[in-house]
Scaffold this active site. Sequence first.
Site, short mmCIF file in Angstrom:
data_model
loop_
_atom_site.label_atom_id
_atom_site.label_comp_id
_atom_site.label_asym_id
_atom_site.label_seq_id
_atom_site.Cartn_x
_atom_site.Cartn_y
_atom_site.Cartn_z
CB CYS A 148 38.50 -71.39 9.05
SG CYS A 148 37.19 -70.54 9.95
CD GLN A 174 32.18 -69.02 7.97
OE1 GLN A 174 32.14 -67.93 7.42
NE2 GLN A 174 32.87 -69.22 9.09
N GLY A 178 33.78 -74.42 13.78
CA GLY A 178 34.48 -73.14 13.76
C GLY A 178 34.08 -72.24 14.92
CG HIS A 240 34.21 -73.07 6.91
ND1 HIS A 240 33.51 -73.72 7.89
CD2 HIS A 240 34.89 -72.06 7.52
CE1 HIS A 240 33.75 -73.14 9.06
NE2 HIS A 240 34.59 -72.13 8.87
CB THR A 320 39.00 -77.48 12.90
OG1 THR A 320 38.56 -78.78 12.52
CG2 THR A 320 37.85 -76.67 13.45
#
Length: 341
Positions: A148, A174, A178, A240, A320
């Site tokens: 990601c 982040q 995740g 993120h 995601t």
Amino acid sequence: EVIKAGILGATGAVGQRFIQALENHPWFEITSLAASERSAGKTYDKAANWRLESKLPDSVKDMKVVPVDPKKVDADVVFSALPSDYAKTVEAEFAKEGFVVASNASAYRMEKDVPLVIPEVNADHLGLIDVQQDKRGWDGYIVTNPNCSTIVMVPTLKPLMQFGLESVTVATMQAISGAGYDGIASMAILDNVVPYIGGEEEKVETEPLKLLGEFDGTKIIDADIEISASCNRVPVMDGHTENIWAKMTQNPTPEQVREAFLNFNPGLGDLPTEPNPVLIVRDEPDRPQPRLDRNMGNGMGITVGRIREGIRYTVMGHNTVRGAAGASVLNAELLHKLGKL
Ligand code: A2P
């Protein structure tokens, strides 16, 4: 004709995003939901703890979850959101049995004969599919998307290649989604920053070299860029954010970099999940922000701002969606458009 889609790891954090991405999809229809023995046999609504902002679609609510087994899954393409250690054996079994495997897992990303693809960056690397099938003798094949954090960063690095990109330093912030289902549950991270995410820095430092590398018809020649990453978990649900310092031989001005981002238009054609534009440039000094920008382009847009001398800038994307499930779906859409699925 409808393409039958299965989801491996359908109950998890990314698995749920796959369901959301495939609901009402014009080409793909969900025909199988697979998860661990713990979930198999239950209806999806009983097996999964649905956590997304949208409602659990009626079309999957009563579907029976099946084990992650090629004989139990009815599909043309399987989207994999499995833990990496498990994905290594399972994805090979599916590819061997003739499935197209579009994987978000890290297990096969760096294997030389497996395409690691962001459609807007290196669609031509899909040529590796033939190399893979020749080498392994599989009827199907595996195509992967990056980590990601890599996905959020690399579409900004691609337009910088024209200025002679030499080195990149990146600090990530982040989101907890995740970390998977368990990570979401651990809102215990509130009022904290964790300066370690297992394996993440290595992925962010190596995957871009393959993505930005050149496919010579048989193999990828890695890009010659030095990347240095520090990855942090912060108390954000989704999205993120990454601070990037990029050194280029041609020393472009911030204005030239801004133009390059605005002009980055890979023009894939009409893929249903394709964002337009890919890069959204914000000029306000306090953007991008996860809560304001993560859903741009249905979560597939990548927002960049704070472009300054150096060159320094900040980039943000939905981890995601753009960084996981949406990335695998976009890869599968491209495969369909190319006649490989
Ligand atoms: P299950 O919910 O039945 O445990 P996350 O990344 O959010 O933790 O999700 C991981 C996903 O992968 C879940 O759907 C989980 O199913 C599935 N999974 C994890 N381990 C296995 C395994 N050993 N076999 C099959 N599925 C697994």
